[in-house]
Design a protein around this motif. Structure first.
Motif, PDB file in Angstrom:
ATOM      1  N   THR A 253       4.645 -10.194 -52.751  1.00  0.00           N
ATOM      2  CA  THR A 253       3.638  -9.688 -51.810  1.00  0.00           C
ATOM      3  C   THR A 253       4.172  -8.468 -51.070  1.00  0.00           C
ATOM      4  O   THR A 253       5.363  -8.186 -51.079  1.00  0.00           O
ATOM      5  N   ALA A 254       3.269  -7.791 -50.463  1.00  0.00           N
ATOM      6  CA  ALA A 254       3.593  -6.791 -49.447  1.00  0.00           C
ATOM      7  C   ALA A 254       2.512  -6.896 -48.384  1.00  0.00           C
ATOM      8  O   ALA A 254       1.449  -7.490 -48.618  1.00  0.00           O
ATOM      9  N   VAL A 255       2.790  -6.326 -47.219  1.00  0.00           N
ATOM     10  CA  VAL A 255       1.830  -6.392 -46.116  1.00  0.00           C
ATOM     11  C   VAL A 255       1.259  -4.997 -45.896  1.00  0.00           C
ATOM     12  O   VAL A 255       2.008  -4.015 -45.827  1.00  0.00           O
ATOM     13  N   PHE A 256      -0.059  -4.912 -45.825  1.00  0.00           N
ATOM     14  CA  PHE A 256      -0.737  -3.646 -45.593  1.00  0.00           C
ATOM     15  C   PHE A 256      -1.339  -3.697 -44.194  1.00  0.00           C
ATOM     16  O   PHE A 256      -2.264  -4.460 -43.922  1.00  0.00           O
ATOM     17  N   PHE A 257      -0.797  -2.868 -43.354  1.00  0.00           N
ATOM     18  CA  PHE A 257      -1.095  -2.925 -41.920  1.00  0.00           C
ATOM     19  C   PHE A 257      -1.251  -1.496 -41.400  1.00  0.00           C
ATOM     20  O   PHE A 257      -0.331  -0.692 -41.550  1.00  0.00           O
ATOM     21  N   ASP A 258      -2.402  -1.197 -40.814  1.00  0.00           N
ATOM     22  CA  ASP A 258      -2.641   0.144 -40.282  1.00  0.00           C
ATOM     23  C   ASP A 258      -2.320   1.145 -41.409  1.00  0.00           C
ATOM     24  O   ASP A 258      -2.865   1.023 -42.502  1.00  0.00           O
ATOM     25  N   GLU A 259      -1.459   2.109 -41.186  1.00  0.00           N
ATOM     26  CA  GLU A 259      -1.140   3.033 -42.264  1.00  0.00           C
ATOM     27  C   GLU A 259       0.171   2.650 -42.956  1.00  0.00           C
ATOM     28  O   GLU A 259       0.736   3.455 -43.696  1.00  0.00           O
ATOM     29  N   CYS A 260       0.654   1.449 -42.708  1.00  0.00           N
ATOM     30  CA  CYS A 260       1.980   1.046 -43.213  1.00  0.00           C
ATOM     31  C   CYS A 260       1.899  -0.014 -44.305  1.00  0.00           C
ATOM     32  O   CYS A 260       1.031  -0.881 -44.274  1.00  0.00           O
ATOM     33  N   LEU A 261       2.865   0.065 -45.215  1.00  0.00           N
ATOM     34  CA  LEU A 261       3.150  -1.044 -46.120  1.00  0.00           C
ATOM     35  C   LEU A 261       4.517  -1.593 -45.740  1.00  0.00           C
ATOM     36  O   LEU A 261       5.455  -0.841 -45.486  1.00  0.00           O
ATOM     37  N   LEU A 262       4.630  -2.922 -45.741  1.00  0.00           N
ATOM     38  CA  LEU A 262       5.909  -3.567 -45.475  1.00  0.00           C
ATOM     39  C   LEU A 262       6.195  -4.469 -46.655  1.00  0.00           C
ATOM     40  O   LEU A 262       5.345  -5.289 -47.034  1.00  0.00           O
ATOM     41  N   GLY A 263       7.398  -4.345 -47.220  1.00  0.00           N
ATOM     42  CA  GLY A 263       7.692  -5.191 -48.363  1.00  0.00           C
ATOM     43  C   GLY A 263       9.022  -4.816 -48.986  1.00  0.00           C
ATOM     44  O   GLY A 263       9.748  -3.960 -48.479  1.00  0.00           O
ATOM     45  N   GLU A 264       9.303  -5.459 -50.082  1.00  0.00           N
ATOM     46  CA  GLU A 264      10.557  -5.173 -50.756  1.00  0.00           C
ATOM     47  C   GLU A 264      10.438  -3.878 -51.555  1.00  0.00           C
ATOM     48  O   GLU A 264       9.379  -3.518 -52.049  1.00  0.00           O
TER      49      GLU A 264
END
Lengths: 361, 361, 361, 361
Positions: A253-264
């Motif tokens: 998975t990754a997290v899509f938040f506002d203009e950001c992606l968070l993930g590996e």
């Protein structure tokens, strides 16, 4: 606008025009042979403390082009219990026909809602929510586990429960050790929790991003300003609930938040690479101009990193969604080298963007 | 935002980041084996009485996904002549490299700007605008004709020239007879002229719609509210200036204005038919539900017309851009018949929408 | 849309409808007995390397409700010199009647445009721009000083001139010592320069924020998404150019950029305090609820700071423009204390937000 | 976003941040000594066939700056009766505390929902909705009358009930004669019914405009595109429910629909006159320029009418909301006369705009 059913009026009903549904899915590339599914695993309806009928959530998901959603009504908090009947499975049951019709994958879930510790947890892929309604939270978790649920900790840094610090309690260690926690919300609504992000990395847990929407979604997300709900990108073999379950368990998975992606990095790097097409490279005496096209609905915010000082290029650069850019790089004739930058809105750990290096032709 | 060239700074220039260009073309289907090109043949820059440098018009066209544009600077009105040099070809020359780079077709044009009669006319596909600068308007028209221009009458109902009525003067008959008029603006900016529409039909002239933009386009068109500039749809064999010229001469156009299309039935009907996909037809006891998808960026406003009273359906219905609809029609079992409606925003003559009839399965 | 002047048509011209002008000024409170004027001192027209006629900048300023603007055409870079005549005063002269009519204060300015060092500087409140066109930049500065100009350094961290670092050169010390530098751009367009911010604080220089707009403003600023141009807030005794000059010399400014204000605490604190009205304070057993209303068009992003742990309140909180909020604070009965927070988007120095402390009733 | 109540968590609840509420009321002037109240008397929640909890309607009304609303749940159609308890008063009761807190006037109402004839009627200002739930519709009306309700006929031209024609049945004559009908919906949602408009004029009934909203309001109204819900303007002595009742009975209303107002000339004319300020009148040799400012959020669409041909002015002209305009009128020196126009979007009867005449100074 009129939209009435009435047993007396069955005949007239039939010709009632259906409502228009316009879909606006954000374009995010598939990667690594997986489909990139856009999912929201935490939301509420009037069957806990939300303010909409369950079908509204399906309409919202359809309009946003989401692949999968899950109702996670509070087991312990049904605000409208005076007016509403009580099965914890109702929002799922009510929404299912609409979800099937609109091809939104619907996953049965529930929110275990306790004081901190352990706080709130979502269990999804349940088969019977009612069975989780227990006085002792350990029994709720055990039942979820028994139903083979995917369980994640919600908003660890929520100020209603942790007003000053974001702590990992011994109860969380217990839960983790018992196999009752598979992921953590790294972002809940507009709240990013850097501790969650770090814990997911260190403890090999699945990163989750959710809307936790209670109101009509448009009240919480200003789509006209280009905003979107926080969601989990799931890299799944197929677009099925079973594939989502498998991907979640395997932390894809990754997290899509506002203009950001968070993930590996293993997920964020190919998203960037698949989003960007290099259309043309032109070299003049001392300049290389690279024409790129961003085929995705994502922004990329580039920041220059250490590099050969003879190669001169932008300090900061934003690649907007669906845009085309000519990027000029000054480089002495007959010289090559690397253009290095960090994508500061693609975070591979708290505060650390994805590092990229492109060798000039 | 910084964007400077300076001879002293040539070196640093090279690395100046190019600007993002995001394209938002309205989706309109091809028809009848032709490509549907989106064109604007009437606009101004600082080289007459516009307020932007010619390259701005290319950027605007690129962002809106236009296929072709034409500068039509007034031959007789160069507001900034104190500051600007005087060739009537300059806006074309200045814009051409930018247009080539962005793949916008650029057509050389000029506006013959006279008191009424005959009023204002645009000549496009010229080879030398300067040659049209004559004291006698007949000489200007003759020169345009000599250069094989496509010539159209601009905004006949403009209140600055025809404050109370929209008249066809004997000069217009003369112009028409001499082969100096091939089309008329049916819509100029936000102004629709029903007399122009009628004249095009009766006199076999080409229907033209233009922005006549003078300001930055965003000052005149509110894109955030879903608006677009008035344009001419050209049904061309290829996406080339030569094909556009051929199509204009052969009257293969429609006008796209606000939420309306104006044109001949032979063009509007296939636009509607190609835009709408019938995805599914379901029949229950006494109801047929038709699921349709609008693949275009156009709206269609349907109004019921004469029909068998046993077939019961909507009185008014709007199909929004890129939307999916379930339309229910009540019809007795074992009965068939026609669903008849007018598309009131697809006008085939003044006040008359396209008539459609669908036979139930 | 039609908007033509023509000597042949003078009569018809008179009735040409004027264009609508809708004003959307962002509401920012006055402070400390001064008027808070919204100003943009750096912009370009076709008379250097901008792409619009000077009057467009006045229209833009009027629509945004700006109090004052200044054209700062490059003395050394007139991109369109082949087509345009050459006085450096023309954009001012052309725009002045429109500015007077629309009550936008217009300040004569010019940009001294040199390689780094010293880079680019704006001189405003000039009386004759042409006199600044000198081969030696020191002569340009001396002339600006002689004309009693307010002079500021533009975009020190511009990557075209300082690709890797943001240095203060010995030339800048010379310029400062000679009284040729009164301010620095802390933000240019979307680029914030933290070194500029720090230098303004340490060297007692005036903080400036500018759009440096070259394109039509709507191409650079997405107003529909709630964005605004970067501007300088000037705290002036009156709404006159003389008062602006006085305020600039005396460093009474702040920079308004994106959702941030940058400036000295003596200005930012009263902006916050005047923007927020406390409408009601309700106390129940263990909770105080404060109802506030934000009367400004500014956002305020609050972050909790060190506090008595018995007083429990938000960790992060956003006060949106023109919004009303109920903020709940849990506090034991009979106890008082302070609610402490930092306003992270009101920066009093690089990375340091305004600290606030409210004593509970 | 987190927003949880839980008995276990009462303590933490207190600090839960309240939600921001931003108000965007459309500015419409008061007239004739009355306050112009913006009201919506027809809407649904989950307690009939709507999809939101009643409090959502209060939030919506607050954000839009409405003065008064009324829930009009179908007495005969409670779609979710399997899940929800059954009193017809519940939506009113649930919403009342929220309405009081937000200062939205809440009027108790119900929808009598029958096949045509007589179709659907709303009764508002009821004291007990449950008493209206009768098998015979005449009994429902009689009870409403007994409770001193204001009663209006809903959407007479609704195609589900009148698919091809808009008829007045003998039942409607009966209802009218019995004092059971005080008004008619002239606009329901996006559907304007010209027959209703005519009936209101002829039969001296009150003109009503309503949203009849079922979904979250943002799903039905695209506020980002400048749209608003259809509403009734009530010209009331005070901002109280009693004053609204009095005004409704005395027919002091207009309907605000899309960009149109529909109502009697005695109300529409002062709305126009109070909205427009004449700021300046300048006279040159043969031209009078009138500078006007529209202080309202309404558009006015002007169309020239019969006039002295020596007075030359616009054919069509749009005054946008909150805009300033210079309107030029060419008139021979020493001559006066009238500028006549129709405001085509201020309708005093079907197809007939408000006629205005201004005598030149």
């Amino acid at each position: 606008m009129k939209r009435l059913t009435c047993t007396l009026l069955i005949a007239t009903l039939a010709m009632n025009a259906g409502e228009a549904q316009v879909q606006n899915r954000i374009s995010i590339p598939d990667i690594n042979g997986y489909k990139t599914l856009q999912c929201d695993f935490h939301m509420h309806s009037v069957f806990s403390d939300g303010t909409v009928w369950p079908t509204v959530r399906v309409d919202e998901a359809f309009r946003e082009g989401l692949d999968a959603i899950s109702f996670t009504e509070h087991l312990e908090n049904r605000r409208y219990v005076y007016d509403l009947s009580i099965s914890h499975n109702r929002s799922y049951e009510i929404a299912l026909p609409a979800a099937n019709e609109k091809d939104v994958l619907l996953i049965r879930g529930a929110e275990i809602t306790r004081a901190m510790p352990p706080g709130h947890f979502n269990a999804i892929f349940l088969s019977d929510n009612d069975a989780l309604a227990k006085a002792d939270w350990r029994e709720s978790f055990a039942e979820a586990k028994k139903q083979n649920a995917f369980i994640f900790w919600n908003h660890p840094s929520w100020d209603a429960q942790q007003p000053d610090t974001t702590l990992w309690f011994m109860e969380h260690t217990e839960i983790l050790n018992k196999g009752w926690m598979h992921g953590i919300e790294v972002v809940n609504g507009t709240k990013y929790c850097k501790e969650s992000f770090q814990w997911c990395i260190e403890k090999k847990l699945t990163m989750i991003g959710v809307s936790d929407v209670h109101q009509p979604i448009q009240t919480e997300v200003d789509f006209a300003k280009g905003k979107h709900r926080t969601m989990t990108l799931v890299f799944a073999k197929e677009r099925t609930t079973a594939s989502i379950h498998e991907a979640l368990i395997n932390r894809r998975t990754a997290v899509f938040f506002d203009e950001c992606l968070l993930g590996e990095e293993q997920y964020l790097r190919p998203i960037f690479e698949n989003a960007i097409e290099v259309k043309e490279i032109k070299r003049t005496a001392n300049t290389i101009t690279v024409t790129i096209k961003n085929h995705s609905g994502l922004s990329f915010k580039l920041k220059k990193r250490d590099h050969d000082p003879d190669i001169v290029y932008f300090r900061d650069y934003v690649i907007y969604p669906h845009s085309q850019h000519d990027i000029a790089i000054r480089v002495p004739a007959n010289k090559s080298g690397d253009v290095n930058f960090e994508i500061t809105n693609l975070l591979v750990s708290p505060g650390k963007g994805l590092l990229c290096s492109y060798t000039l032709p």
